[in-house]
Design a protein around this motif. Structure first.
Motif, mmCIF file in Angstrom:
data_model
loop_
_atom_site.group_PDB
_atom_site.id
_atom_site.type_symbol
_atom_site.label_atom_id
_atom_site.label_comp_id
_atom_site.label_asym_id
_atom_site.label_seq_id
_atom_site.Cartn_x
_atom_site.Cartn_y
_atom_site.Cartn_z
ATOM 1 N N SER A 56 0.860 -1.183 0.000
ATOM 2 C CA SER A 56 0.000 0.000 0.000
ATOM 3 C C SER A 56 0.898 1.234 0.000
ATOM 4 O O SER A 56 1.369 1.687 1.051
ATOM 5 C CB SER A 56 -0.918 0.021 1.223
ATOM 6 O OG SER A 56 -1.704 1.197 1.198
ATOM 7 N N PHE A 57 1.164 1.752 -1.188
ATOM 8 C CA PHE A 57 1.968 2.966 -1.293
ATOM 9 C C PHE A 57 1.284 4.114 -0.540
ATOM 10 O O PHE A 57 1.941 4.934 0.095
ATOM 11 C CB PHE A 57 2.164 3.347 -2.764
ATOM 12 C CG PHE A 57 2.758 2.246 -3.591
ATOM 13 C CD1 PHE A 57 4.043 1.804 -3.359
ATOM 14 C CD2 PHE A 57 2.024 1.641 -4.601
ATOM 15 C CE1 PHE A 57 4.603 0.780 -4.117
ATOM 16 C CE2 PHE A 57 2.568 0.614 -5.364
ATOM 17 C CZ PHE A 57 3.858 0.177 -5.123
ATOM 18 N N ALA A 58 -0.037 4.144 -0.619
ATOM 19 C CA ALA A 58 -0.794 5.218 0.042
ATOM 20 C C ALA A 58 -0.681 5.130 1.553
ATOM 21 O O ALA A 58 -0.452 6.138 2.233
ATOM 22 C CB ALA A 58 -2.259 5.152 -0.388
ATOM 23 N N ALA A 59 -0.849 3.933 2.116
ATOM 24 C CA ALA A 59 -0.775 3.778 3.563
ATOM 25 C C ALA A 59 0.657 3.938 4.066
ATOM 26 O O ALA A 59 0.889 4.553 5.122
ATOM 27 C CB ALA A 59 -1.321 2.411 3.968
ATOM 28 N N ALA A 60 1.630 3.405 3.329
ATOM 29 C CA ALA A 60 3.030 3.519 3.746
ATOM 30 C C ALA A 60 3.476 4.979 3.771
ATOM 31 O O ALA A 60 4.160 5.425 4.698
ATOM 32 C CB ALA A 60 3.920 2.706 2.815
ATOM 33 N N ASN A 61 3.074 5.737 2.752
ATOM 34 C CA ASN A 61 3.456 7.155 2.695
ATOM 35 C C ASN A 61 2.863 7.969 3.837
ATOM 36 O O ASN A 61 3.419 8.986 4.227
ATOM 37 C CB ASN A 61 3.011 7.768 1.365
ATOM 38 C CG ASN A 61 3.931 7.415 0.222
ATOM 39 O OD1 ASN A 61 4.997 6.841 0.407
ATOM 40 N ND2 ASN A 61 3.515 7.764 -0.983
ATOM 41 N N THR A 62 1.707 7.532 4.322
ATOM 42 C CA THR A 62 1.040 8.267 5.407
ATOM 43 C C THR A 62 1.162 7.533 6.737
ATOM 44 O O THR A 62 0.386 7.783 7.661
ATOM 45 C CB THR A 62 -0.447 8.490 5.062
ATOM 46 O OG1 THR A 62 -1.074 7.222 4.784
ATOM 47 C CG2 THR A 62 -0.605 9.392 3.854
ATOM 48 N N ASP A 63 2.128 6.634 6.827
ATOM 49 C CA ASP A 63 2.409 5.898 8.060
ATOM 50 C C ASP A 63 2.622 6.897 9.208
ATOM 51 O O ASP A 63 3.470 7.784 9.109
ATOM 52 C CB ASP A 63 3.670 5.061 7.852
ATOM 53 C CG ASP A 63 4.026 4.195 9.048
ATOM 54 O OD1 ASP A 63 3.477 4.419 10.141
ATOM 55 O OD2 ASP A 63 4.876 3.299 8.880
ATOM 56 N N PRO A 64 1.857 6.795 10.301
ATOM 57 C CA PRO A 64 2.007 7.742 11.415
ATOM 58 C C PRO A 64 3.427 7.811 11.968
ATOM 59 O O PRO A 64 3.835 8.844 12.503
ATOM 60 C CB PRO A 64 1.029 7.206 12.463
ATOM 61 C CG PRO A 64 -0.001 6.470 11.684
ATOM 62 C CD PRO A 64 0.733 5.856 10.517
#
Length: 454
Positions: free
Chosen positions: A325-333
Motif C-alpha cells: 500500500s503505497f498510500a498507507a506507507a506514505n502516510t504511516d504515522p
C-alpha cells in the motif's frame, strides 16, 4: 507499535466488524475514505488481511519500513504470479475483474532474477532514448488539441475531457501507434483499469498490440516499440506484447491520476488556490503533495513470499499475495516527524528496489506540462462544484477521481478546423459498446491526428 486503539472499530461499511474476515478494498466505502481503512488495518501490524475483489484475498503492507523491506528483498519476496497458491489451486474466480492486473505476464513486472534483468534492461534502455524535447512538444500539441475541444464551452470535466486523455494520446505517439490501433489501445487501457468488461478490454488490448508489433516488425520507426524490438534482449512477439501492456498501462494510468489529483489541489486547496496558478513551483509542489498523500497507484506491487515469512510480527504464507500500500506507507504515522526532514522523493509512489517504476521521468514531465498548459490557457478556471462533493473511482489499485467539473470564461476558438468528435457508441468486434467513460475515448487518437494535419 501504532498509537491507534486496539478497540478501534472498522470504518463505515466494513464487514470486518461483524465477520472478522478480510477487509474489502473494492467497494464505494473504501473509495470514499481509504485512510479510514488504512488506520483500521494498521491495528493488525505492518501487514493486514484484505480482499482485493470478491474471492481474492491478500495481505496489505501499510507500514513504510516494512514496505521498503518487501520491495528491496526480491530473494524473499518474488514477483512471479505463477507462485500464486490460490490461483494455482483454482480458488480465484476466472472472471475476477482484478485477475488481468495480477495474473502472470512474461514482462519485467512479473519476473524475477535473470529474466527480470534481461527484460528490465530492454525497457529502461529503450525509454532512455526518448527525446525530452520531442516529448515536450508533443505533450503541448496534445494539450492544445484537447483544450481546443472544450474551451469555447466555458466548462469541462477535467478528468474525462483532459487528464485521462493527455497521457493516452502522448503515449500513442511515443509508441508509434497509427490511428486505428491507437483508438483501440485508448479503449483497452482505460477499460482495464476501470474494470469495464475487463475480459473484453484485455482481448482488445492484446489484439491491438499484436497488430502494432507486426507493423513494427515490418516497418520499424523512431519509437519505443521499435527500440524495444531492436534491443539485444531479442524479445519475442509475446514478450513484446506484455512489455507494451505494462509500459503503456503503467505510463498512462498513474499520469492521468497525477494530473487530475494535482489539479484538484491547485483549484481547491487554500495552499495552492488563488494567485498565480501556473507558477512552476506551485505545480511541482502540488504533484509532490499528490505523490506523498494520494499516490496515483495506491495499492499494487504484488509479491509472493518464497517461504513462510514473519514480517515484523505479521505472518505471511508462501505463495499468498502480499500487496504494497503505497498510500498507507506514505502516510504511516511513524513518519509524521521524519517526513519533515525526508527528501521530497522519499515517498513510495514510484515503488522502490529492482522493480521501481522505469517511466517516472516521462510521467512527471507530461504531468507538469499538461497542468501548466491548462492553467495558462484558462487563467480564471475554477472548480464547478464544491471540492467536498468530488468522488473517487472504486477499486483497490488506483486513487482516481470520477470527475473534476470546472468552469471558466469561454474562449473563442481559432479558425483552425477542429477534429471529429468522439462517437458516443461504437462496436468492438461483434459486441456493441455502450456510451461509457472509456468507450467515449474511442476515436480521440484518430481525431487528434486529423486535427494536427490541418
Amino acid at each position: 507499535m501504532q498509537s491507534h486503539s486496539e478497540n478501534q472499530a472498522p470504518p463505515p461499511g466494513c464487514p470486518a466488524h461483524n465477520s472478522g474476515k478480510s477487509v474489502p478494498l473494492h467497494g464505494p466505502d473504501f473509495a470514499a475514505d481509504p485512510q479510514a481503512f488504512y488506520e483500521y488495518l494498521r491495528q493488525h501490524g505492518p501487514a493486514a488481511p484484505v480482499e482485493l475483489a470478491p474471492g481474492v484475498e491478500a495481505s496489505l503492507v501499510t507500514d513504510y519500513a516494512a514496505a521498503l523491506h518487501v520491495l528491496q528483498n526480491p530473494d524473499t519476496f518474488a514477483r512471479d504470479a505463477r507462485r500464486w497458491r490460490a490461483l494455482n489451486e483454482g480458488e480465484i474466480p476466472p472472471d475476477s475483474p482484478i485477475l488481468p492486473m495480477m495474473a502472470y505476464r512474461p514482462n519485467c513486472l512479473f519476473s524475477d532474477g535473470a529474466d527480470h534483468l534481461r527484460l528490465r534492461q530492454a525497457v529502461t534502455e529503450s525509454l532512455a532514448k526518448i527525446d525530452t524535447h520531442r516529448l515536450s512538444r508533443h505533450t503541448d500539441r496534445v494539450a492544445t488539441y484537447l483544450i481546443d475541444q472544450f474551451s469555447s464551452r466555458g466548462k469541462a470535466d477535467l478528468v474525462s475531457d483532459y487528464a485521462q486523455l493527455v497521457p493516452l494520446l502522448v503515449f500513442n505517439d511515443l509508441f508509434g501507434c497509427p490511428a486505428e490501433i491507437g483508438d483501440r489501445l485508448v479503449f483497452g487501457i482505460s477499460s482495464l483499469f476501470d474494470g469495464v468488461d475487463a475480459e473484453k478490454a484485455n482481448e482488445v488490448l492484446t489484439e491491438s498490440l499484436l497488430e502494432l508489433v507486426a507493423l513494427k516488425r515490418a516497418k520499424p520507426g523512431d519509437d519505443v516499440t521499435s527500440w524495444l524490438m531492436q534491443h539485444q534482449a531479442r524479445l519475442t512477439d509475446e514478450e513484446m506484447i506484455h512489455q507494451l501492456v505494462t509500459l503503456i498501462g503503467a505510463g498512462t494510468e498513474p499520469t492521468q491520476n497525477i494530473i487530475a489529483s494535482a489539479l484538484r489541489l491547485l483549484l481547491s486547496d487554500d495552499k495552492y488556490a488563488g494567485g498565480q496558478h501556473a507558477a512552476g513551483l506551485l505545480v511541482e509542489d502540488a504533484i509532490n503533495d499528490v505523490l506523498w498523500n494520494s499516490p496515483p497507484i495506491a495499492n499494487y506491487a504484488v509479491h509472493y513470499p518464497m517461504y513462510d515469512v514473519d514480517l515484523s510480527g505479521s505472518k505471511l504464507d508462501a505463495g499468498d499475495p502480499v500487496v504494497i500500500s503505497f498510500a498507507a506507507a506514505n502516510t504511516d504515522p511513524s513518519l509524521s516527524v521524519s517526513r519533515q526532514t525526508l527528501s521530497k522523493r522519499a515517498h513510495l509512489a514510484w515503488g522502490a528496489g529492482p522493480h521501481a517504476c522505469p517511466a517516472k521521468d516521462p510521467a512527471l514531465l507530461i504531468s507538469v506540462m499538461a497542468i501548466e498548459k491548462l492553467l495558462n490557457s484558462l487563467p480564471d478556471i475554477e472548480l464547478g462544484v464544491h471540492a467536498n462533493s468530488l468522488s473517487w473511482r472504486p477499486g483497490p489499485i488506483h486513487r482516481a477521481l470520477n470527475a473534476l467539473p470546472a468552469r471558466f470564461t469561454p474562449v473563442r476558438r481559432e479558425k483552425r478546423a477542429s477534429a471529429p468528435q468522439p462517437s458516443t457508441s461504437r462496436t468492438l468486434g461483434n459486441a456493441p459498446v455502450q456510451p461509457q467513460h472509456a468507450a467515449q475515448k474511442g476515436t480521440w487518437w484518430s481525431g487528434f491526428l486529423s486535427w494536427w494535419k490541418v
